[in-house]
Motif scaffolding. Sequence first.
Motif, PDB file in Angstrom:
ATOM      1  N   ASP A   4       0.870  -1.314   0.166  1.00 23.08           N
ATOM      2  CA  ASP A   4       0.304  -0.036  -0.353  1.00 23.08           C
ATOM      3  C   ASP A   4       1.089   0.706   0.143  1.00 23.08           C
ATOM      4  O   ASP A   4       0.378   2.529  -1.009  1.00 23.08           O
ATOM      5  N   LYS A   5       1.703   1.065   0.562  1.00 17.60           N
ATOM      6  CA  LYS A   5       2.931   2.301   0.978  1.00 17.60           C
ATOM      7  C   LYS A   5       4.192   1.804   1.025  1.00 17.60           C
ATOM      8  O   LYS A   5       4.751   1.144   1.122  1.00 17.60           O
ATOM      9  N   ILE A   6       4.982   2.558   0.614  1.00 22.28           N
ATOM     10  CA  ILE A   6       6.753   2.900   0.071  1.00 22.28           C
ATOM     11  C   ILE A   6       6.747   4.342   1.456  1.00 22.28           C
ATOM     12  O   ILE A   6       6.768   5.161   0.169  1.00 22.28           O
ATOM     13  N   ILE A  12      14.554   3.216  -4.807  1.00 28.34           N
ATOM     14  CA  ILE A  12      13.978   3.998  -4.781  1.00 28.34           C
ATOM     15  C   ILE A  12      13.339   4.677  -6.176  1.00 28.34           C
ATOM     16  O   ILE A  12      11.796   4.429  -6.265  1.00 28.34           O
ATOM     17  N   GLU A  13      14.089   3.887  -6.854  1.00 30.40           N
ATOM     18  CA  GLU A  13      13.492   4.038  -8.261  1.00 30.40           C
ATOM     19  C   GLU A  13      12.862   3.456  -9.324  1.00 30.40           C
ATOM     20  O   GLU A  13      11.527   3.399  -9.797  1.00 30.40           O
ATOM     21  N   SER A  57       7.839   4.069 -10.205  1.00 34.74           N
ATOM     22  CA  SER A  57       6.446   4.462 -11.092  1.00 34.74           C
ATOM     23  C   SER A  57       4.745   3.839 -10.009  1.00 34.74           C
ATOM     24  O   SER A  57       3.874   4.230 -11.341  1.00 34.74           O
ATOM     25  N   LYS A  58       5.787   2.972  -9.404  1.00 38.47           N
ATOM     26  CA  LYS A  58       3.787   2.658  -8.305  1.00 38.47           C
ATOM     27  C   LYS A  58       3.235   3.970  -7.685  1.00 38.47           C
ATOM     28  O   LYS A  58       1.726   3.255  -7.512  1.00 38.47           O
ATOM     29  N   ASN A  59       3.823   5.220  -8.015  1.00 34.21           N
ATOM     30  CA  ASN A  59       2.868   5.707  -7.284  1.00 34.21           C
ATOM     31  C   ASN A  59       2.741   5.954  -5.650  1.00 34.21           C
ATOM     32  O   ASN A  59       1.674   6.695  -5.243  1.00 34.21           O
ATOM     33  N   ILE A  60       3.486   4.630  -5.113  1.00 33.31           N
ATOM     34  CA  ILE A  60       3.160   4.548  -3.735  1.00 33.31           C
ATOM     35  C   ILE A  60       4.465   5.076  -2.601  1.00 33.31           C
ATOM     36  O   ILE A  60       4.404   4.396  -2.009  1.00 33.31           O
ATOM     37  N   VAL A  61       4.605   5.538  -3.186  1.00 28.60           N
ATOM     38  CA  VAL A  61       6.669   5.628  -2.266  1.00 28.60           C
ATOM     39  C   VAL A  61       6.521   7.436  -1.873  1.00 28.60           C
ATOM     40  O   VAL A  61       6.024   8.559  -2.515  1.00 28.60           O
ATOM     41  N   LYS A  65       0.783  10.936   6.229  1.00 24.66           N
ATOM     42  CA  LYS A  65       1.101  10.457   5.321  1.00 24.66           C
ATOM     43  C   LYS A  65       0.331   9.301   4.129  1.00 24.66           C
ATOM     44  O   LYS A  65       0.386   8.768   3.559  1.00 24.66           O
ATOM     45  N   ILE A  66       0.650   8.481   5.604  1.00 24.95           N
ATOM     46  CA  ILE A  66      -0.698   6.771   5.160  1.00 24.95           C
ATOM     47  C   ILE A  66      -1.794   7.236   4.953  1.00 24.95           C
ATOM     48  O   ILE A  66      -2.241   6.251   4.203  1.00 24.95           O
ATOM     49  N   GLN A  67      -2.354   8.048   5.672  1.00 26.90           N
ATOM     50  CA  GLN A  67      -3.924   8.030   5.917  1.00 26.90           C
ATOM     51  C   GLN A  67      -4.247   8.823   4.961  1.00 26.90           C
ATOM     52  O   GLN A  67      -5.784   8.729   4.962  1.00 26.90           O
ATOM     53  N   ASN A  68      -3.621   9.337   4.252  1.00 25.73           N
ATOM     54  CA  ASN A  68      -3.853  10.496   3.220  1.00 25.73           C
ATOM     55  C   ASN A  68      -3.934  10.949   2.531  1.00 25.73           C
ATOM     56  O   ASN A  68      -4.572  11.440   1.326  1.00 25.73           O
ATOM     57  N   VAL A  69      -2.701   9.885   2.335  1.00 29.77           N
ATOM     58  CA  VAL A  69      -2.302   9.764   0.494  1.00 29.77           C
ATOM     59  C   VAL A  69      -2.982   9.083  -0.246  1.00 29.77           C
ATOM     60  O   VAL A  69      -3.418   7.771   0.078  1.00 29.77           O
TER      61      VAL A  69
END
Length: 215
Positions: free
Chosen positions: A108-110, A183-184, A188-192, A211-215
Amino acid sequence: MKILLLGPPGGGKGTQSKLLVSKFNIPQISTGDILREHVKEETQLGIEANQYMQNGELVPDNLILDMIKERLLKNDCNKGYILDGFPRTIPQAEGLDRILEKLNQKLDKIVVLDVKDNDIIKRMSGRRMHMESGRVYHIEFNPPKNEGLDDVTNDKLIIRKDDQPDTVKKRLSIYHKTTKPLIEYYDSKNIVFSIKGNKKIEDIHNEIITKIQNV
Ligand code: AP5
């Protein structure tokens, strides 16, 4: 919630993972902690891994991927987990992609903890650790309630063998060369999202939560 914490050795991944465990009630999967447990128990994997760990080198990808595959199948991972210190090579990230696909899961998030090398060296020299639980302290920035003792069990805290300055420098160089390119890989997954790590532990935690809760 499936969270991946990426960052340099001593960047605060373990510290932040423990806070996220309390917040979300999901397990922390730290390949470093699992390996240290194997070393302590003198399992075949532990014996093999120990030489790499003491030298500040990465344990071979195939050993790590087998270990993770087994860990992610445990029931406590059903609600989610926090990956701490894995993956740290492109082959490990590709291996994780394959495992997640088989399990029909996705991250879900990185969170990338961005800390300067000089700060890392300061942090590592003051780190103290409770081996059994993986709880980490710092003699100046996050001291235990009683000097040298774990807050929960009162056991003696230890200094990790791989926290010697020369080994830390080697681990940092491996991070820049081998792990930072992830990181690169994930971009592209847009979760970083990246967080400056030169703040107080609690402030970083709050920023991660927001950030986890809002992104
Ligand atoms: P591992 O245990 O994963 O080590 P690491 O990634 O090098 O990270 P650390 O545990 O050293 O640091 P951390 O980021 O968790 O920081 P911490 O929260 O403790 O791996 C050990 C070894 O195992 C590797 O070298 C390798 O050999 C092997 N290994 C593990 N995973 C592998 C993999 N996937 N592939 C191959 N090999 C693998 O914080 C550090 C200190 O700073 C503490 O004292 C803390 O109190 C303090 N601190 C934290 N945050 C702050 C802050 N904001 N301000 C001030 N101080 C802070």
